[in-house]
Enzyme design. Sequence first.
Site, PDB file in Angstrom:
ATOM      1  N   GLN A 176      28.667  30.520  32.062  1.00  0.00           N
ATOM      2  CA  GLN A 176      28.763  29.799  33.331  1.00  0.00           C
ATOM      3  C   GLN A 176      28.609  30.809  34.467  1.00  0.00           C
ATOM      4  OE1 GLN A 176      32.502  27.845  34.056  1.00  0.00           O
ATOM      5  NE2 GLN A 176      31.648  26.477  35.590  1.00  0.00           N
ATOM      6  N   SER A 230      31.864  33.535  32.824  1.00  0.00           N
ATOM      7  CA  SER A 230      32.482  33.365  31.516  1.00  0.00           C
ATOM      8  C   SER A 230      31.444  33.466  30.399  1.00  0.00           C
ATOM      9  CB  SER A 230      33.185  32.011  31.438  1.00  0.00           C
ATOM     10  OG  SER A 230      34.125  31.871  32.457  1.00  0.00           O
ATOM     11  N   GLU A 258      35.127  20.243  33.670  1.00  0.00           N
ATOM     12  CA  GLU A 258      35.901  21.476  33.559  1.00  0.00           C
ATOM     13  C   GLU A 258      37.376  21.237  33.876  1.00  0.00           C
ATOM     14  OE1 GLU A 258      35.335  26.128  34.812  1.00  0.00           O
ATOM     15  OE2 GLU A 258      34.721  24.606  36.247  1.00  0.00           O
ATOM     16  N   GLU A 288      45.577  25.626  44.412  1.00  0.00           N
ATOM     17  CA  GLU A 288      45.746  25.342  45.832  1.00  0.00           C
ATOM     18  C   GLU A 288      44.612  24.446  46.336  1.00  0.00           C
ATOM     19  OE1 GLU A 288      48.055  28.886  44.783  1.00  0.00           O
ATOM     20  OE2 GLU A 288      45.990  28.292  44.425  1.00  0.00           O
TER      21      GLU A 288
END
Length: 376
Positions: free
Chosen positions: A125, A160, A243, A358
């Site tokens: 990715q 990744s 995801e 967040e």
Amino acid sequence: MDLDFSPAHEAFRAEARDWLRAHVPAEPPPSLETEAGFAAHRAWERTLGADRYATVNWPSSFGGRDATPLEWLIFEEEYYAAGAPGRVSQNGVNLLAPTLLEHGTPEQLRRVLPPMARGEVIWAQAWSEPGAGSDLAALRSTAVRADGGWRLNGQKTWSSRAAFADRAFGLFRSDPGSERHRGLTYLMFPLDAPGVTVRPIGRLDGKPAFAELFLDDVFVPDEDVIGDPGNGWKVAMSTAGNERGLTLRSPGRYTAAAGRLLDLWRERGDPSDTALRDRVADAWLKARAYRLKGFETISRSDDIGAESSLNKVFWSEFDIALHETALDLLGPDGELDGDWLEGYVFSLAGPVYAGTNEVQRNVIAERVLGLPRGAR
């Protein structure tokens, strides 16, 4: 909701359990974040693919078993309960493949999915950039029109699987005058293409789980564009939903971990330590709740969209709490227990990858709860 499994579902579960019992390696392979471990996990993907267990819910024409979403959840439960190896193919199988099934062309599906299902092509990715992590829309890597395709330039980081993978998928700014979510194009490209430099990112444990990618005038043909040029943000949100939702972190992962935690309590727990006992019970209950949420999600006909952020916040923070409980149970021995300790260290990344929690809370506030911006 009817939570009983039909005889056909139970037969599917028994078949999967028997296959896993016969094929899961007796000794776990080395970490997939090392070169030797990556090779061993690649071989495991081929074993899964040979009997169409790598992608059970895909159409049989692409290497799957035509399993229903519920059967996929059942398989995931059995997979994690069996202690099967981690999936080195998860970026492709869990992120890219659902995106292609929604936005790809028939030619792309025929070309990309079968080798992925067989474990022959492993995908990385390539989203984040030095100045664009959770704020993906700030990306600066570019895709410029060329004869028959595109020229890619820029840098991707925290990619990744990229240290050892074969191909990658990422988002690039194709309209130089565009800003934020507009003028982006979603592309696939090989990691051994001319102009691609893969630089593994070192860690304290010496395992290059990620890599930086430097793209210098890399040519990508038009056939490797996913969706319409300039409409990449819409395509990317399809990937992000998978995801953050069930696809990347299925309930079976956590019910199996909670089961191991319960066994650890029975083995080592002090009945007088009611606070720790309650934490173990809380982990078990939350794993069951996430499982029920999984059933609810697959029973819906609509796309859960921004609600995937709720899933992501839940499983990432639950993962940390579960592993902290296990280490507290182990006490000083926790420093010597490789499985629980390594799982804990990995869990700490959960609130960061796939978009920081967040940012996910902002999404929940604005898109799920309908709160005005700034009213958080």
